[in-house]
Design a protein around this motif. Structure first.
Motif, PDB file in Angstrom:
ATOM      1  N   LYS A  57       0.470  15.844  51.789  1.00  7.36           N
ATOM      2  CA  LYS A  57       0.955  14.741  52.628  1.00  7.36           C
ATOM      3  C   LYS A  57       0.184  13.449  52.346  1.00  7.36           C
ATOM      4  N   ALA A  58      -1.146  13.555  52.255  1.00  7.34           N
ATOM      5  CA  ALA A  58      -1.969  12.367  52.001  1.00  7.34           C
ATOM      6  C   ALA A  58      -1.687  11.796  50.611  1.00  7.34           C
ATOM      7  N   ALA A  59      -1.562  12.692  49.616  1.00  9.63           N
ATOM      8  CA  ALA A  59      -1.329  12.230  48.248  1.00  9.63           C
ATOM      9  C   ALA A  59       0.020  11.529  48.127  1.00  9.63           C
ATOM     10  N   LYS A  60       1.052  12.104  48.727  1.00  5.86           N
ATOM     11  CA  LYS A  60       2.375  11.487  48.660  1.00  5.86           C
ATOM     12  C   LYS A  60       2.395  10.135  49.371  1.00  5.86           C
ATOM     13  N   SER A  61       1.754  10.068  50.519  1.00  7.17           N
ATOM     14  CA  SER A  61       1.701   8.810  51.257  1.00  7.17           C
ATOM     15  C   SER A  61       0.952   7.740  50.469  1.00  7.17           C
ATOM     16  N   LEU A  62      -0.107   8.153  49.780  1.00  6.22           N
ATOM     17  CA  LEU A  62      -0.863   7.208  48.956  1.00  6.22           C
ATOM     18  C   LEU A  62       0.023   6.621  47.862  1.00  6.22           C
ATOM     19  N   VAL A  63       0.724   7.473  47.163  1.00  2.65           N
ATOM     20  CA  VAL A  63       1.591   7.010  46.076  1.00  2.65           C
ATOM     21  C   VAL A  63       2.747   6.177  46.618  1.00  2.65           C
ATOM     22  N   ASP A  64       3.327   6.601  47.722  1.00  8.32           N
ATOM     23  CA  ASP A  64       4.436   5.838  48.319  1.00  8.32           C
ATOM     24  C   ASP A  64       3.977   4.441  48.738  1.00  8.32           C
ATOM     25  N   SER A  73      -7.733   5.724  41.782  1.00  5.22           N
ATOM     26  CA  SER A  73      -7.601   4.444  41.077  1.00  5.22           C
ATOM     27  C   SER A  73      -6.318   3.721  41.473  1.00  5.22           C
ATOM     28  N   HIS A  74      -6.433   2.476  41.914  1.00  9.02           N
ATOM     29  CA  HIS A  74      -5.266   1.691  42.295  1.00  9.02           C
ATOM     30  C   HIS A  74      -4.475   1.205  41.071  1.00  9.02           C
ATOM     31  N   SER A  75      -5.048   1.369  39.889  1.00  9.32           N
ATOM     32  CA  SER A  75      -4.343   0.927  38.681  1.00  9.32           C
ATOM     33  C   SER A  75      -3.534   2.054  38.028  1.00  9.32           C
ATOM     34  N   ILE A  76      -3.508   3.229  38.651  1.00  8.03           N
ATOM     35  CA  ILE A  76      -2.776   4.349  38.075  1.00  8.03           C
ATOM     36  C   ILE A  76      -1.286   4.041  38.028  1.00  8.03           C
ATOM     37  N   SER A  77      -0.625   4.497  36.966  1.00  7.51           N
ATOM     38  CA  SER A  77       0.815   4.264  36.835  1.00  7.51           C
ATOM     39  C   SER A  77       1.584   5.209  37.753  1.00  7.51           C
ATOM     40  N   PHE A  78       2.839   4.856  38.008  1.00  6.85           N
ATOM     41  CA  PHE A  78       3.669   5.693  38.856  1.00  6.85           C
ATOM     42  C   PHE A  78       3.876   7.070  38.240  1.00  6.85           C
ATOM     43  N   ASP A  79       4.113   7.121  36.917  1.00  4.29           N
ATOM     44  CA  ASP A  79       4.329   8.408  36.248  1.00  4.29           C
ATOM     45  C   ASP A  79       3.095   9.295  36.340  1.00  4.29           C
ATOM     46  N   SER A  82       0.830   9.154  38.642  1.00  2.74           N
ATOM     47  CA  SER A  82       0.733   9.566  40.049  1.00  2.74           C
ATOM     48  C   SER A  82       1.655  10.739  40.342  1.00  2.74           C
ATOM     49  N   ARG A  83       2.872  10.626  39.854  1.00  2.00           N
ATOM     50  CA  ARG A  83       3.847  11.693  40.073  1.00  2.00           C
ATOM     51  C   ARG A  83       3.388  12.992  39.422  1.00  2.00           C
ATOM     52  N   ASN A  84       2.840  12.912  38.213  1.00  2.00           N
ATOM     53  CA  ASN A  84       2.338  14.108  37.542  1.00  2.00           C
ATOM     54  C   ASN A  84       1.165  14.719  38.294  1.00  2.00           C
ATOM     55  N   ALA A  85       0.315  13.869  38.863  1.00  2.00           N
ATOM     56  CA  ALA A  85      -0.834  14.365  39.621  1.00  2.00           C
ATOM     57  C   ALA A  85      -0.374  15.116  40.864  1.00  2.00           C
ATOM     58  N   ILE A  86       0.627  14.582  41.542  1.00  2.00           N
ATOM     59  CA  ILE A  86       1.133  15.243  42.744  1.00  2.00           C
ATOM     60  C   ILE A  86       1.786  16.585  42.393  1.00  2.00           C
ATOM     61  N   THR A  87       2.519  16.623  41.295  1.00  2.00           N
ATOM     62  CA  THR A  87       3.131  17.883  40.860  1.00  2.00           C
ATOM     63  C   THR A  87       2.068  18.927  40.573  1.00  2.00           C
ATOM     64  N   LYS A  88       1.022  18.526  39.873  1.00  2.00           N
ATOM     65  CA  LYS A  88      -0.057  19.453  39.550  1.00  2.00           C
ATOM     66  C   LYS A  88      -0.799  19.886  40.805  1.00  2.00           C
ATOM     67  N   TRP A  89      -0.950  18.972  41.758  1.00  2.00           N
ATOM     68  CA  TRP A  89      -1.623  19.300  43.014  1.00  2.00           C
ATOM     69  C   TRP A  89      -0.906  20.441  43.736  1.00  2.00           C
ATOM     70  N   ALA A  90       0.416  20.366  43.775  1.00  2.00           N
ATOM     71  CA  ALA A  90       1.187  21.349  44.535  1.00  2.00           C
ATOM     72  C   ALA A  90       1.376  22.670  43.798  1.00  2.00           C
TER      73      ALA A  90
END
Length: 230
Positions: free
Chosen positions: A65-72, A186-192, A194-202
């Motif tokens: 939840k926290a990771a998704k909210s951060l990316v959103d 990192s606030h400079s991370i790309s959207f892609d 970020s999305r890959n990080a969330i997928t790996k997290w879950a």
């Protein structure tokens, strides 16, 4: 007593056919009379299962939840800034979003701290059960510990010496999640990315293959008396 009770199951009138007894599954002495070693092992196994359930809640509920909210929130900020024609950041836009992002990063740090605590608890439970084996050696003897089935087929030593195999699995996942938090920080991370990080997290691939549910739940259901009702 079973023989005496069987006489009450027969017909009330004489018959030429013998009374058919229902087949029964003999219980081992260990199953019939539990010792403190049975109870302490079951308690330790249940505690480990509870720890792994808490782990999954931390990762798949709180952390995700926290990771998704951060990316959103980052995506919303990028979209808002893209609409500003002079491309200059506006404090009223950036400030509130940065506060939300910082809060989500703090929540992810808290999740990591809680996962570390759960991992320490796993080690403590296993250490305690290893001490139980030492105690049983002294009081029950080597043969009882090594060969006497506790409930079905597994002796105490097989349970306790097999349990540490799950520790590397959860340690690997802990390291992976710590690394993912650093990526998402990192606030400079790309959207892609970020999305890959969330997928790996879950995914929790190590736990999927070698975690408690994969390796131990069926074993305990088959080998530990009164497990399903615990």
């Amino acid at each position: 007593m079973n023989g005496r009770l069987a006489s009450f199951r027969g017909p009330s009138t004489p018959t030429s056919s013998p009374v058919q007894r229902q087949p029964t599954t003999p219980k081992s002495p260990a199953r019939a009379t539990e010792t403190t070693y049975h109870r302490k092992l079951r308690a330790g196994l249940l505690e480990l299962r509870g720890i792994t359930e808490t782990w999954d809640d931390l990762v798949l509920v709180d952390g995700l939840k926290a990771a998704k909210s951060l990316v959103d929130t980052r995506t919303e900020l990028d979209n808002a800034l893209s609409l500003i024609q002079d491309r200059r950041p506006r404090t009223r836009i950036v400030g509130p979003k940065l506060m939300i992002m910082d809060k989500r990063i703090s929540e992810l740090d808290a999740v990591i701290a809680k996962l570390q605590k759960q991992f320490r608890r796993m080690n403590t439970v296993i250490d305690t059960l290893e001490g139980l084996v030492t105690e049983a050696h002294k009081n029950k003897g080597w043969h009882w510990v090594q060969h006497e089935p506790l409930w079905v087929t597994w002796p105490l030593n097989k349970f306790v010496t097999s349990l540490p195999d799950i520790l590397p699995t959860y340690h690997r996942e802990l390291i992976i999640h710590m690394e993912l938090v650093e990526v998402l920080r990192s606030h400079s991370i790309s959207f892609d990315d970020s999305r890959n990080a969330i997928t790996k997290w879950a995914e929790q691939l190590w736990i999927e293959v070698s975690g408690w549910e994969a390796k131990w739940e069926d074993v305990c259901a088959a080998e530990v008396d009164r497990w399903e009702g615990s």
